[in-house]
Write a protein that holds these residues in place. Structure first.
Motif, PDB file in Angstrom:
ATOM      1  N   SER A  98      26.847 -78.698 -49.661  1.00 10.96           N
ATOM      2  CA  SER A  98      27.613 -79.308 -48.566  1.00 10.96           C
ATOM      3  C   SER A  98      28.993 -79.774 -49.014  1.00 10.96           C
ATOM      4  N   ALA A  99      29.381 -79.466 -50.218  1.00  8.11           N
ATOM      5  CA  ALA A  99      30.674 -79.881 -50.776  1.00  8.11           C
ATOM      6  C   ALA A  99      30.812 -81.397 -50.791  1.00  8.11           C
ATOM      7  N   GLY A 100      29.735 -82.076 -51.167  1.00  3.69           N
ATOM      8  CA  GLY A 100      29.835 -83.506 -51.410  1.00  3.69           C
ATOM      9  C   GLY A 100      29.245 -84.425 -50.368  1.00  3.69           C
ATOM     10  N   VAL A 101      28.577 -83.909 -49.343  1.00  2.00           N
ATOM     11  CA  VAL A 101      27.967 -84.785 -48.337  1.00  2.00           C
ATOM     12  C   VAL A 101      26.583 -85.187 -48.822  1.00  2.00           C
ATOM     13  N   ALA A 102      26.318 -86.487 -48.864  1.00  3.82           N
ATOM     14  CA  ALA A 102      25.019 -86.982 -49.294  1.00  3.82           C
ATOM     15  C   ALA A 102      23.942 -86.552 -48.297  1.00  3.82           C
ATOM     16  N   LEU A 106      24.162 -86.073 -43.761  1.00  5.66           N
ATOM     17  CA  LEU A 106      24.411 -84.727 -43.239  1.00  5.66           C
ATOM     18  C   LEU A 106      24.546 -84.728 -41.718  1.00  5.66           C
ATOM     19  N   PRO A 107      25.635 -84.191 -41.216  1.00  7.80           N
ATOM     20  CA  PRO A 107      25.735 -84.029 -39.761  1.00  7.80           C
ATOM     21  C   PRO A 107      24.882 -82.829 -39.330  1.00  7.80           C
ATOM     22  N   PRO A 108      24.548 -82.733 -38.052  1.00  5.41           N
ATOM     23  CA  PRO A 108      23.602 -81.702 -37.603  1.00  5.41           C
ATOM     24  C   PRO A 108      24.208 -80.342 -37.281  1.00  5.41           C
ATOM     25  N   PHE A 109      25.222 -79.928 -37.998  1.00  5.56           N
ATOM     26  CA  PHE A 109      25.877 -78.659 -37.701  1.00  5.56           C
ATOM     27  C   PHE A 109      25.797 -77.724 -38.898  1.00  5.56           C
ATOM     28  N   GLY A 110      25.561 -76.454 -38.632  1.00  6.31           N
ATOM     29  CA  GLY A 110      25.481 -75.457 -39.691  1.00  6.31           C
ATOM     30  C   GLY A 110      26.810 -74.770 -39.896  1.00  6.31           C
ATOM     31  N   TRP A 111      26.732 -73.464 -40.067  1.00 11.73           N
ATOM     32  CA  TRP A 111      27.917 -72.656 -40.302  1.00 11.73           C
ATOM     33  C   TRP A 111      28.832 -72.733 -39.092  1.00 11.73           C
ATOM     34  N   PRO A 112      30.147 -72.814 -39.232  1.00 12.74           N
ATOM     35  CA  PRO A 112      30.921 -72.770 -40.470  1.00 12.74           C
ATOM     36  C   PRO A 112      31.137 -74.135 -41.127  1.00 12.74           C
ATOM     37  N   TYR A 113      30.708 -75.226 -40.478  1.00 13.98           N
ATOM     38  CA  TYR A 113      30.924 -76.543 -41.094  1.00 13.98           C
ATOM     39  C   TYR A 113      30.153 -76.660 -42.409  1.00 13.98           C
ATOM     40  N   LEU A 114      28.914 -76.259 -42.424  1.00 15.93           N
ATOM     41  CA  LEU A 114      28.114 -76.245 -43.646  1.00 15.93           C
ATOM     42  C   LEU A 114      27.734 -74.793 -43.935  1.00 15.93           C
ATOM     43  N   PRO A 115      28.584 -74.073 -44.652  1.00 15.94           N
ATOM     44  CA  PRO A 115      28.359 -72.637 -44.842  1.00 15.94           C
ATOM     45  C   PRO A 115      27.078 -72.285 -45.580  1.00 15.94           C
ATOM     46  N   GLY A 116      26.483 -73.205 -46.305  1.00 18.67           N
ATOM     47  CA  GLY A 116      25.247 -72.916 -47.021  1.00 18.67           C
ATOM     48  C   GLY A 116      24.022 -72.857 -46.121  1.00 18.67           C
ATOM     49  N   VAL A 117      24.169 -73.196 -44.852  1.00 21.69           N
ATOM     50  CA  VAL A 117      23.043 -73.242 -43.920  1.00 21.69           C
ATOM     51  C   VAL A 117      22.901 -71.897 -43.221  1.00 21.69           C
ATOM     52  N   ALA A 118      21.726 -71.284 -43.340  1.00 21.21           N
ATOM     53  CA  ALA A 118      21.475 -69.993 -42.698  1.00 21.21           C
ATOM     54  C   ALA A 118      21.079 -70.166 -41.233  1.00 21.21           C
ATOM     55  N   LYS A 119      20.327 -71.226 -40.931  1.00 15.66           N
ATOM     56  CA  LYS A 119      19.866 -71.480 -39.566  1.00 15.66           C
ATOM     57  C   LYS A 119      19.830 -72.976 -39.314  1.00 15.66           C
ATOM     58  N   VAL A 120      19.944 -73.327 -38.035  1.00 16.93           N
ATOM     59  CA  VAL A 120      19.768 -74.710 -37.607  1.00 16.93           C
ATOM     60  C   VAL A 120      18.567 -74.724 -36.669  1.00 16.93           C
ATOM     61  N   VAL A 121      17.621 -75.602 -36.947  1.00 26.01           N
ATOM     62  CA  VAL A 121      16.419 -75.752 -36.138  1.00 26.01           C
ATOM     63  C   VAL A 121      16.386 -77.197 -35.652  1.00 26.01           C
ATOM     64  N   VAL A 122      16.257 -77.367 -34.319  1.00 24.10           N
ATOM     65  CA  VAL A 122      16.419 -78.688 -33.718  1.00 24.10           C
ATOM     66  C   VAL A 122      15.157 -79.083 -32.953  1.00 24.10           C
ATOM     67  N   ASP A 123      14.740 -80.319 -33.119  1.00 25.00           N
ATOM     68  CA  ASP A 123      13.616 -80.875 -32.381  1.00 25.00           C
ATOM     69  C   ASP A 123      13.955 -80.924 -30.887  1.00 25.00           C
ATOM     70  N   ARG A 124      12.985 -80.625 -30.049  1.00 25.48           N
ATOM     71  CA  ARG A 124      13.195 -80.587 -28.594  1.00 25.48           C
ATOM     72  C   ARG A 124      13.747 -81.916 -28.060  1.00 25.48           C
ATOM     73  N   GLU A 125      13.300 -83.032 -28.612  1.00 28.41           N
ATOM     74  CA  GLU A 125      13.763 -84.340 -28.136  1.00 28.41           C
ATOM     75  C   GLU A 125      15.278 -84.494 -28.312  1.00 28.41           C
ATOM     76  N   ILE A 126      15.820 -83.959 -29.384  1.00 21.62           N
ATOM     77  CA  ILE A 126      17.270 -84.005 -29.606  1.00 21.62           C
ATOM     78  C   ILE A 126      17.979 -83.119 -28.589  1.00 21.62           C
ATOM     79  N   VAL A 127      17.460 -81.923 -28.386  1.00 18.87           N
ATOM     80  CA  VAL A 127      18.089 -80.963 -27.469  1.00 18.87           C
ATOM     81  C   VAL A 127      18.126 -81.502 -26.043  1.00 18.87           C
ATOM     82  N   GLU A 128      17.107 -82.260 -25.654  1.00 16.36           N
ATOM     83  CA  GLU A 128      17.019 -82.767 -24.288  1.00 16.36           C
ATOM     84  C   GLU A 128      17.673 -84.127 -24.096  1.00 16.36           C
TER      85      GLU A 128
END
Length: 167
Positions: A98-102, A106-128
């Motif tokens: 993450s280039a230095g993020v503890a 970690l914020p909940p965003f993947g690529w391009p903000y966190l390029p090392g993340v291949a996928k983002v998987v989110v709990d339904r409660e967050i999405v709703e």
């Protein structure tokens, strides 16, 4: 890179996307309903705090960012339903990827903000959720976004437990 730089990167990234957000003390109060405009007392939307963690399904070296309600981190058994065997990424791995993020910031965003993340998987409660708050790459700052803005900024994501996140 360090956490303050990644904080500013996050602001730049979300601004580039055209996402509306507030930092720390919400100035626009996006969680207010239209009741105030009708002369009534404004009601507040329920707020849900999002926490992010990196897991690495086994075998392999793919990183998956899992976003869950804060304080209700998924159990290893709950994650196994979606991932099969996995391991949680270690602190040093997260800092490097993450280039230095503890890990706890970690914020909940993947690529391009966190390029090392291949996928983002989110709990339904967050999405709703109507209003989402999350760490903004540091423990000193929180970001607030309406659920609609949050989903738009997430880009491609999968629901936790809806289907196997990795083929």
């Amino acid at each position: 890179m360090n956490a303050p730089a990644r904080y500013h990167d996050l602001i730049d990234y979300l601004s580039f996307l055209g996402a509306r957000f507030d930092i720390d003390m919400p100035a626009r109060q996006p969680w207010r309903t239209g009741a105030r405009s009708r002369g009534g007392e404004a009601e507040r939307m329920p707020v849900i705090a999002a926490a992010s963690l990196w897991v690495k399904p086994l075998p392999g070296d793919i990183c998956v960012l899992v976003v869950v309600p804060a304080g209700r981190s998924p159990t290893d058994r709950g994650l196994q339903v979606g991932f099969g065997q996995f391991r949680r990424a270690g602190r040093d791995e997260v800092l490097a990827l993450s280039a230095g993020v503890a890990p706890e910031a970690l914020p909940p965003f993947g690529w391009p903000y966190l390029p090392g993340v291949a996928k983002v998987v989110v709990d339904r409660e967050i999405v709703e959720a109507q209003l989402v708050v999350f760490n903004a790459a540091t423990l000193d700052h929180k970001m607030f976004m309406t659920g609609h803005e949050f989903k738009a900024a997430l880009g491609a994501f999968e629901l936790l437990g809806a289907s196997p996140p990795l083929a």
